[in-house]
Design a protein around this motif. Sequence first.
Motif, short mmCIF file in Angstrom:
data_model
loop_
_atom_site.label_atom_id
_atom_site.label_comp_id
_atom_site.label_asym_id
_atom_site.label_seq_id
_atom_site.Cartn_x
_atom_site.Cartn_y
_atom_site.Cartn_z
N GLY A 117 0.82 -1.21 0.00
CA GLY A 117 0.00 0.00 0.00
C GLY A 117 0.85 1.26 0.00
N ARG A 118 1.92 1.27 0.79
CA ARG A 118 2.81 2.44 0.82
C ARG A 118 3.48 2.65 -0.53
NH1 ARG A 118 3.86 0.70 6.24
NH2 ARG A 118 5.59 -0.60 5.52
N THR A 119 3.82 1.55 -1.20
CA THR A 119 4.44 1.65 -2.53
C THR A 119 3.51 2.34 -3.52
OG1 THR A 119 5.77 -0.34 -2.14
CG2 THR A 119 5.44 0.34 -4.43
N ILE A 120 2.24 1.97 -3.49
CA ILE A 120 1.26 2.60 -4.38
C ILE A 120 1.12 4.08 -4.06
CG2 ILE A 120 -1.20 2.67 -5.01
CD1 ILE A 120 0.34 0.38 -6.30
N ARG A 121 1.10 4.42 -2.79
CA ARG A 121 0.98 5.83 -2.40
C ARG A 121 2.17 6.64 -2.91
NH1 ARG A 121 -2.04 8.05 1.76
NH2 ARG A 121 -3.80 6.78 2.44
N LEU A 122 3.36 6.06 -2.81
CA LEU A 122 4.55 6.76 -3.30
C LEU A 122 4.50 6.92 -4.82
CD1 LEU A 122 7.34 5.11 -1.11
CD2 LEU A 122 6.65 7.51 -1.08
N GLU A 123 4.10 5.86 -5.53
CA GLU A 123 4.06 5.90 -6.99
C GLU A 123 3.12 7.00 -7.50
OE1 GLU A 123 3.00 2.09 -8.46
OE2 GLU A 123 4.92 1.16 -7.94
N HIS A 124 2.00 7.19 -6.79
CA HIS A 124 0.99 8.14 -7.26
C HIS A 124 1.07 9.50 -6.57
CE1 HIS A 124 -1.10 5.31 -9.88
NE2 HIS A 124 -0.96 4.40 -8.93
N GLY A 125 1.99 9.63 -5.62
CA GLY A 125 2.15 10.92 -4.95
C GLY A 125 1.00 11.29 -4.04
N TRP A 126 0.40 10.31 -3.40
CA TRP A 126 -0.74 10.60 -2.53
C TRP A 126 -0.30 11.08 -1.15
CZ3 TRP A 126 -3.61 5.40 -3.91
CH2 TRP A 126 -4.08 5.49 -5.23
N GLY A 127 0.94 10.83 -0.79
CA GLY A 127 1.47 11.31 0.48
C GLY A 127 0.65 10.81 1.67
N ASP A 128 0.33 11.76 2.56
CA ASP A 128 -0.43 11.43 3.77
C ASP A 128 -1.91 11.74 3.64
OD1 ASP A 128 1.86 10.53 5.12
OD2 ASP A 128 2.37 12.58 5.75
N ARG A 129 -2.38 12.01 2.42
CA ARG A 129 -3.80 12.32 2.24
C ARG A 129 -4.65 11.11 2.61
NH1 ARG A 129 -4.56 15.26 -3.53
NH2 ARG A 129 -6.54 15.93 -2.58
N ASN A 130 -5.84 11.35 3.08
CA ASN A 130 -6.79 10.28 3.39
C ASN A 130 -7.45 9.83 2.08
OD1 ASN A 130 -6.64 10.22 6.35
ND2 ASN A 130 -7.44 12.30 6.21
N VAL A 131 -7.26 8.57 1.74
CA VAL A 131 -7.72 8.04 0.45
C VAL A 131 -9.01 7.25 0.63
CG1 VAL A 131 -7.18 6.48 -1.46
CG2 VAL A 131 -5.41 7.99 -0.53
N ILE A 132 -10.05 7.67 -0.12
CA ILE A 132 -11.31 6.93 -0.18
C ILE A 132 -11.31 6.21 -1.52
CG2 ILE A 132 -13.80 7.08 0.08
CD1 ILE A 132 -12.15 8.35 2.40
N LEU A 133 -11.31 4.89 -1.51
CA LEU A 133 -11.07 4.10 -2.72
C LEU A 133 -12.30 3.34 -3.18
CD1 LEU A 133 -8.78 2.81 -4.66
CD2 LEU A 133 -8.93 0.87 -3.10
N TYR A 134 -12.52 3.40 -4.50
CA TYR A 134 -13.43 2.46 -5.16
C TYR A 134 -12.61 1.72 -6.20
CZ TYR A 134 -16.87 0.42 -8.25
OH TYR A 134 -17.58 -0.48 -9.00
N LEU A 135 -12.66 0.39 -6.19
CA LEU A 135 -11.91 -0.41 -7.15
C LEU A 135 -12.85 -1.44 -7.77
CD1 LEU A 135 -8.33 -1.80 -6.82
CD2 LEU A 135 -10.17 -3.33 -7.56
N GLY A 136 -13.06 -1.33 -9.09
CA GLY A 136 -13.93 -2.30 -9.74
C GLY A 136 -14.54 -1.77 -11.02
N ALA A 137 -15.61 -2.43 -11.44
CA ALA A 137 -16.29 -2.08 -12.69
C ALA A 137 -16.96 -0.71 -12.55
CB ALA A 137 -17.33 -3.13 -13.04
N MET A 138 -17.02 0.00 -13.68
CA MET A 138 -17.64 1.31 -13.73
C MET A 138 -18.83 1.27 -14.67
SD MET A 138 -14.30 3.82 -13.74
CE MET A 138 -13.10 3.73 -12.41
N GLY A 139 -19.87 0.59 -14.24
CA GLY A 139 -21.10 0.50 -15.02
C GLY A 139 -22.21 1.29 -14.36
N GLN A 140 -23.34 1.35 -15.02
CA GLN A 140 -24.46 2.10 -14.46
C GLN A 140 -24.90 1.53 -13.13
OE1 GLN A 140 -27.49 3.15 -17.26
NE2 GLN A 140 -29.04 3.50 -15.70
N ALA A 141 -24.84 0.21 -12.99
CA ALA A 141 -25.28 -0.43 -11.74
C ALA A 141 -24.46 0.02 -10.55
CB ALA A 141 -25.19 -1.95 -11.89
N ASN A 142 -23.21 0.45 -10.77
CA ASN A 142 -22.31 0.74 -9.65
C ASN A 142 -22.55 2.10 -8.99
OD1 ASN A 142 -20.39 -0.85 -11.93
ND2 ASN A 142 -20.50 -1.75 -9.90
N ASN A 143 -23.38 2.95 -9.59
CA ASN A 143 -23.83 4.18 -8.93
C ASN A 143 -22.67 5.09 -8.49
OD1 ASN A 143 -25.79 5.93 -7.96
ND2 ASN A 143 -25.94 4.94 -5.96
N LEU A 144 -21.68 5.26 -9.37
CA LEU A 144 -20.48 6.00 -8.98
C LEU A 144 -20.65 7.51 -9.03
CD1 LEU A 144 -17.77 3.70 -10.55
CD2 LEU A 144 -18.41 3.93 -8.15
#
Length: 411
Positions: free
Chosen positions: A214-241
């Motif tokens: 998880g720390r590696t991903i944060r470093l790669e994307h430059g998220w630092g110490d920000r609080n991350v709210i994550l959605y990971l998955g399909a992006m269809g109409q059913a998912n209500n994003l």
Amino acid sequence: MKIAVVYQYYQGHSAPGHSLIYEYTQHLAEQGHQVTVISGETGYMRPDQPRRPWYKRLLRIEHDGPVKVVRTYTYSELHRSYLGRLISFISFSLTAPIGLLRADKPDVLLASSPPIFPMFSIWLVCRLRRIPMVFEVRDLWPESAIQMGLLRNRALIAVMSWMERVLYDHCDLVVALTQGIHDDIERRGWPANKLKVITCGVDLEMLFPDLCAGRTIRLEHGWGDRNVILYLGAMGQANNLDLMLDAAGRYEDKEVLFVLVGDGMQRPHLEARIRAECLDNVVILPSVPKAMARAYINAADICLVTLMDIPLFQGAIPTKLLDYMACERPVLCGIEGEAAEIVSVSGAGVVFPPSSDQLVIAIRALLLDPERRRSMGENGGRYVRAHFNAQVNRAKMEATLDKVANSLPSR
């Protein structure tokens, strides 16, 4: 046993999206069974296009470890429109039977739906060749499409409803992915002894707490110490994003970052909203292979799961919910019914009514209480290990297929 499996979107852990059928087939092959998969060409979250002309892609045989895979031509523009998806289903309905006829006659066949159109043509082949068929139902079609407002044509609804009835009537066993799907089918008149629940389990060797990844991903994307709210998955109409973007627009704390990882038909719409509304606290990333999901989940402070607020989804258990829990991340669940019950009983997170205001309230409360988040994560991990271990569910499927294969010949 000789086992045939038909699923339009077969793919392994190197691709994004569902891998349940891959895991089933690899397990069955490891147990000594001869396994052949009939599949289409394009994954559910893979918009990449085949380069060879269609007439050179009618049938292709490959091997995925010990599993033989027969890929047949499918229309590959399914991500662009609902019509494209329908054409993709129909194309696989026409070519999948060719793939099955080219394979050795199996002792039993597992057909996984949706889509429902190919399942009907596969059932016809099973009936002609007297092959016992187990019908796995992941989603209730056509009812889910009707409730989402995607299917309005009365003639098409009638055809799909007729197909559904024929399949339930004449297959040898219906396997439901959730208790809600099982109860819906039984309530509509099919006998309980023809129905079985085998839920989607979690591969605990692949999904587990991994703060280093998880720390590696944060470093790669430059998220630092920000609080991350994550959605990971399909992006269809059913998912209500849109709900997540609505909440991001209302959230004033720029130390909070909303991250969406995935692909699907709604992605262009979400990207357009992010640009138009200047949502600089939202990041949308491409889908990642299943093998990389653990790292992204562990990079999050809170994980989100949501679906459209329709009655049918009260019987849904999104696989991403179980993946989040296996990685011991606290969950915000904007779904009523079976998913909400899992989160509540396990103590893995917070269930909120699916509105952006309620989502913002839930996020703020959890971010103020790190100890509560840690406790929720641990609760979720314990619950998944106790109730959703993929090894247990694979063994259940193997025993189910063996029982059907050795029962009376298919009608």
